[in-house]
Design an enzyme around this catalytic site. Structure first.
Site, mmCIF file in Angstrom:
data_model
loop_
_atom_site.group_PDB
_atom_site.id
_atom_site.type_symbol
_atom_site.label_atom_id
_atom_site.label_comp_id
_atom_site.label_asym_id
_atom_site.label_seq_id
_atom_site.Cartn_x
_atom_site.Cartn_y
_atom_site.Cartn_z
ATOM 1 N N LYS A 40 0.809 -1.205 0.000
ATOM 2 C CA LYS A 40 0.000 0.000 0.000
ATOM 3 C C LYS A 40 0.854 1.272 0.000
ATOM 4 O O LYS A 40 0.392 2.333 -0.388
ATOM 5 C CB LYS A 40 -0.870 0.032 1.281
ATOM 6 C CG LYS A 40 -1.843 -1.102 1.401
ATOM 7 C CD LYS A 40 -2.576 -0.959 2.770
ATOM 8 C CE LYS A 40 -3.204 -2.245 3.173
ATOM 9 N NZ LYS A 40 -3.715 -2.179 4.565
ATOM 10 N N GLY A 41 2.084 1.163 0.478
ATOM 11 C CA GLY A 41 2.887 2.331 0.809
ATOM 12 C C GLY A 41 3.047 3.384 -0.269
ATOM 13 O O GLY A 41 3.166 4.571 0.029
ATOM 14 N N GLU A 96 7.777 2.641 -5.989
ATOM 15 C CA GLU A 96 7.863 2.108 -4.627
ATOM 16 C C GLU A 96 8.040 3.270 -3.647
ATOM 17 O O GLU A 96 8.594 4.315 -3.991
ATOM 18 C CB GLU A 96 9.044 1.121 -4.587
ATOM 19 C CG GLU A 96 9.341 0.455 -3.279
ATOM 20 C CD GLU A 96 8.225 -0.417 -2.719
ATOM 21 O OE1 GLU A 96 7.154 0.142 -2.429
ATOM 22 O OE2 GLU A 96 8.453 -1.629 -2.532
ATOM 23 N N ASP A 97 7.578 3.081 -2.433
ATOM 24 C CA ASP A 97 7.740 4.120 -1.417
ATOM 25 C C ASP A 97 9.168 4.158 -0.877
ATOM 26 O O ASP A 97 9.800 5.200 -0.814
ATOM 27 C CB ASP A 97 6.727 3.938 -0.267
ATOM 28 C CG ASP A 97 6.713 2.514 0.300
ATOM 29 O OD1 ASP A 97 7.485 1.649 -0.178
ATOM 30 O OD2 ASP A 97 5.921 2.264 1.232
ATOM 31 N N ASP A 100 14.511 -0.956 1.221
ATOM 32 C CA ASP A 100 15.302 -1.205 2.429
ATOM 33 C C ASP A 100 16.302 -2.324 2.118
ATOM 34 O O ASP A 100 17.399 -2.061 1.620
ATOM 35 C CB ASP A 100 14.325 -1.572 3.557
ATOM 36 C CG ASP A 100 14.988 -1.726 4.909
ATOM 37 O OD1 ASP A 100 16.121 -1.260 5.089
ATOM 38 O OD2 ASP A 100 14.364 -2.324 5.815
ATOM 39 N N LYS A 128 16.805 3.640 1.249
ATOM 40 C CA LYS A 128 17.365 3.514 2.603
ATOM 41 C C LYS A 128 18.411 2.404 2.581
ATOM 42 O O LYS A 128 18.085 1.235 2.471
ATOM 43 C CB LYS A 128 16.239 3.183 3.588
ATOM 44 C CG LYS A 128 16.624 3.379 5.039
ATOM 45 C CD LYS A 128 15.436 3.185 5.965
ATOM 46 C CE LYS A 128 15.020 1.741 6.068
ATOM 47 N NZ LYS A 128 13.944 1.534 7.075
ATOM 48 N N PHE A 149 13.530 3.987 11.008
ATOM 49 C CA PHE A 149 12.260 3.446 10.552
ATOM 50 C C PHE A 149 11.340 4.622 10.289
ATOM 51 O O PHE A 149 11.019 5.403 11.174
ATOM 52 C CB PHE A 149 11.641 2.466 11.555
ATOM 53 C CG PHE A 149 10.495 1.744 10.927
ATOM 54 C CD1 PHE A 149 10.720 0.664 10.076
ATOM 55 C CD2 PHE A 149 9.193 2.196 11.100
ATOM 56 C CE1 PHE A 149 9.668 0.031 9.424
ATOM 57 C CE2 PHE A 149 8.131 1.574 10.452
ATOM 58 C CZ PHE A 149 8.368 0.489 9.618
ATOM 59 N N ASP A 156 3.925 3.285 6.661
ATOM 60 C CA ASP A 156 3.219 2.977 7.913
ATOM 61 C C ASP A 156 4.083 2.258 8.931
ATOM 62 O O ASP A 156 5.129 1.694 8.607
ATOM 63 C CB ASP A 156 2.016 2.069 7.616
ATOM 64 C CG ASP A 156 2.457 0.628 7.362
ATOM 65 O OD1 ASP A 156 3.307 0.415 6.482
ATOM 66 O OD2 ASP A 156 1.968 -0.271 8.070
ATOM 67 N N ARG A 162 0.175 6.617 7.866
ATOM 68 C CA ARG A 162 0.262 6.799 6.410
ATOM 69 C C ARG A 162 -0.195 8.185 5.981
ATOM 70 O O ARG A 162 0.225 8.718 4.961
ATOM 71 C CB ARG A 162 -0.617 5.773 5.676
ATOM 72 C CG ARG A 162 -0.151 4.337 5.801
ATOM 73 C CD ARG A 162 -0.886 3.475 4.770
ATOM 74 N NE ARG A 162 -0.827 2.054 5.052
ATOM 75 C CZ ARG A 162 0.179 1.246 4.705
ATOM 76 N NH1 ARG A 162 1.213 1.734 4.060
ATOM 77 N NH2 ARG A 162 0.138 -0.034 4.997
HETATM 78 P P1 IMP Z 1 12.656 -4.400 1.506
HETATM 79 O O1 IMP Z 1 12.155 -5.666 0.880
HETATM 80 O O2 IMP Z 1 13.444 -4.665 2.760
HETATM 81 O O3 IMP Z 1 13.422 -3.519 0.555
HETATM 82 O O4 IMP Z 1 11.422 -3.634 2.065
HETATM 83 C C1 IMP Z 1 10.625 -2.877 1.307
HETATM 84 C C2 IMP Z 1 9.288 -2.670 1.971
HETATM 85 O O5 IMP Z 1 9.347 -2.720 3.406
HETATM 86 C C3 IMP Z 1 8.824 -1.284 1.623
HETATM 87 O O6 IMP Z 1 8.066 -1.291 0.451
HETATM 88 C C4 IMP Z 1 8.003 -0.906 2.834
HETATM 89 O O7 IMP Z 1 6.683 -1.373 2.656
HETATM 90 C C5 IMP Z 1 8.655 -1.637 3.976
HETATM 91 N N1 IMP Z 1 9.608 -0.760 4.680
HETATM 92 C C6 IMP Z 1 10.965 -0.818 4.652
HETATM 93 N N2 IMP Z 1 11.521 0.145 5.400
HETATM 94 C C7 IMP Z 1 10.494 0.849 5.902
HETATM 95 C C8 IMP Z 1 10.417 2.002 6.772
HETATM 96 O O8 IMP Z 1 11.407 2.595 7.199
HETATM 97 N N3 IMP Z 1 9.147 2.421 7.079
HETATM 98 C C9 IMP Z 1 8.029 1.836 6.611
HETATM 99 N N4 IMP Z 1 8.053 0.768 5.792
HETATM 100 C C10 IMP Z 1 9.271 0.268 5.462
HETATM 101 MG MG MG Z 2 6.132 -0.876 0.221
#
Ligand code: IMP
Ligand code: MG
Length: 172
Positions: A40-41, A96-97, A100, A128, A149, A156, A162
């Site tokens: 949803k982000g 994408e929002d 990480d 990030k 975070f 969220d 959000r």
């Molecule tokens: P990844 O697979 O670790 O790159 O994570 C990506 C997803 O994790 C993002 O699309 C977010 O939905 C969530 N996410 C990662 N870091 C954060 C954060 O700092 N705040 C909120 N959601 C996060």
């Molecule tokens: Mg996301």
């Protein structure tokens, strides 16, 4: 009460969104571009971004869920909502929002490639890097944030925050 420290002001977000939209409009002029928002982000970022684009685009959404603790991705990822638009031979830009570890996006890129698009590129509001596990190529980045975070502007924590117009670091 959790503690919220400002990380990106509304003005800094708006500026990044406008710049990204300008680059995307230039790079994809005369292409058949499909934006794929990751629910949803990314819903707020996508909604703001498309209103700055000066080229025709189609918009679709996927939703990916990952199991794990509430503040980090476990690595077990599944798709809970698939594409509805046919992306075969189209140029796809994932919206994408935040990226990480990179695990979700790596999974999604592989999934989208199975539909035989012409190209797949990635656009994220926030890159990030501290916990990156997979060295994924991100084509369009709004802001690089080292760690924390983050919540707000679509992001969220346990489905809250959000709606905040800016981005904050959440200390639990
Ligand atoms: P990844 O697979 O670790 O790159 O994570 C990506 C997803 O994790 C993002 O699309 C977010 O939905 C969530 N996410 C990662 N870091 C954060 C954060 O700092 N705040 C909120 N959601 C996060
Ligand atoms: Mg996301």
């Amino acid at each position: 009460m959790p503690d919220l420290t400002p990380v990106l002001l509304k003005e800094e977000i708006d500026e990044a969104v406008a710049k990204l939209a300008h680059r995307i409009s230039t790079d994809f002029e005369n292409h058949q571009l499909v934006l794929v928002g990751v629910l949803k982000g990314a819903f707020i970022f996508l909604a703001d971004l498309i209103r700055h684009l000066t080229i025709p685009v189609k918009v679709d959404f996927v939703r990916i869920a990952s199991y794990g603790s509430e503040t980090s991705t476990s690595g077990t990822i599944r798709l809970t909502k698939n594409l509805e638009i046919d992306i075969k031979n189209k140029d796809v830009l994932i919206i994408e929002d935040i990226i990480d570890t990179g695990l979700s996006l790596t999974y999604l890129v592989d999934h989208l490639k199975s539909f035989k698009p012409k190209t797949v590129r990635i656009c994220t509001l926030i890159d990030k890097r501290e916990r990156r596990k997979i060295d994924i190529q991100i084509d369009y980045v709004g802001h690089i944030i080292k760690k924390g975070f983050l919540v707000g502007y679509g992001l969220d924590y346990a489905e809250e925050y959000r709606n905040l117009p800016a981005v904050y670091d959440l200390q639990l």
